[in-house]
Design an enzyme around this catalytic site. Sequence first.
Site, short mmCIF file in Angstrom:
data_model
loop_
_atom_site.label_atom_id
_atom_site.label_comp_id
_atom_site.label_asym_id
_atom_site.label_seq_id
_atom_site.Cartn_x
_atom_site.Cartn_y
_atom_site.Cartn_z
N ASP A 9 51.57 0.37 11.11
CA ASP A 9 50.50 1.33 10.78
C ASP A 9 50.06 2.22 11.95
O ASP A 9 48.84 2.38 12.19
CB ASP A 9 49.28 0.58 10.20
N ASP A 49 50.45 2.32 5.94
CA ASP A 49 49.40 2.04 4.97
C ASP A 49 49.33 3.27 4.06
O ASP A 49 49.19 4.40 4.54
CB ASP A 49 48.08 1.84 5.74
N HIS A 51 47.64 4.31 0.62
CA HIS A 51 46.75 3.98 -0.49
C HIS A 51 46.59 5.14 -1.47
O HIS A 51 46.45 6.30 -1.05
CB HIS A 51 45.35 3.64 0.04
N HIS A 55 41.80 3.52 -4.24
CA HIS A 55 42.10 2.13 -3.87
C HIS A 55 40.83 1.27 -3.86
O HIS A 55 39.80 1.68 -3.32
CB HIS A 55 42.79 2.07 -2.50
N HIS A 84 40.76 5.56 3.66
CA HIS A 84 41.69 5.77 4.77
C HIS A 84 43.12 5.80 4.26
O HIS A 84 43.44 5.20 3.23
CB HIS A 84 41.53 4.67 5.84
N LYS A 109 52.96 0.39 2.13
CA LYS A 109 52.23 -0.76 1.59
C LYS A 109 50.83 -0.32 1.18
O LYS A 109 50.36 0.73 1.63
CB LYS A 109 52.15 -1.89 2.62
N CYS A 154 46.24 -5.88 10.11
CA CYS A 154 47.61 -5.75 9.61
C CYS A 154 48.66 -6.34 10.53
O CYS A 154 49.67 -6.88 10.06
CB CYS A 154 47.90 -4.30 9.27
C1 VGL Z 1 44.40 -1.98 8.16
C2 VGL Z 1 42.33 -2.36 7.28
C3 VGL Z 1 42.67 -1.71 6.12
C4 VGL Z 1 45.35 -2.13 9.32
C5 VGL Z 1 44.78 -1.33 7.01
O1 VGL Z 1 46.34 -1.37 9.41
O2 VGL Z 1 45.10 -3.02 10.17
N1 VGL Z 1 43.18 -2.49 8.29
N2 VGL Z 1 43.91 -1.19 5.99
ZN ZN Z 2 44.36 0.01 4.37
#
Ligand code: VGL
Ligand code: ZN
Length: 210
Positions: A9, A49, A51, A55, A84, A109, A154
Amino acid sequence: MTKALLLIDIQNGFCPGGNLPVPAGDTIVPVVNALMASGHYDLIVASQDWHPANHGSFASMHPGKQPFEMGMLSGKQQVMWPDHCVQGTQDAEFHPDLNISRINYIQKKGENPDVDSYSAFRDNDQTSTTGLHTYLQEKGVTQLDIAGLATDFCVKFSALDAVEMLPGVTTRFIQDASLGIDPQTVEAAIADMQSHGVHVITSSTVLGQD
Ligand code: VGL
Ligand code: ZN
């Protein structure tokens, strides 16, 4: 030995100026670029990430909830995040300085609005997998190094799943190529990874400087 690097990410959304910024998150980018350029890795994978705008982890979907409060999603406790990494937005793009030309495979994801997916390997409810473990097994990966954002979410869950879902693979966390949202949870996350068999290393181990 087949060595893979899994980058978690490294997106605008998790860097300063993004919607869910990790403090100084962008400072890992030069370290990650050096790791990719080192020639150490046979395979480089990046997770993204990704979404939908509705979401269920977004506080905006839960009337009265503020970002970072606890809430519920599909009957389970869930941190309410700011919106996000919405699919197709700038926030979801990789950091512009990340050398994406070296990435062999991208694993998106977090596409199911009803469950969050911290790990690059499976959703938080552990019912559906992304298929990344099969991909890495098919490539014959025996050593998996993990780095990126955020260490306390993550990165941690991806490393724990790697240990569980890739038996026989040595899983390592590259500490100085990763940063987290909250220093206290970062410390706990590293201890948790270590106690589950994840090796903690630094980029200098890979780059041959120690
Ligand atoms: C993440 C919170 C929500 C991450 C992703 O990449 O750590 N944290 N979505
Ligand atoms: Zn996320």
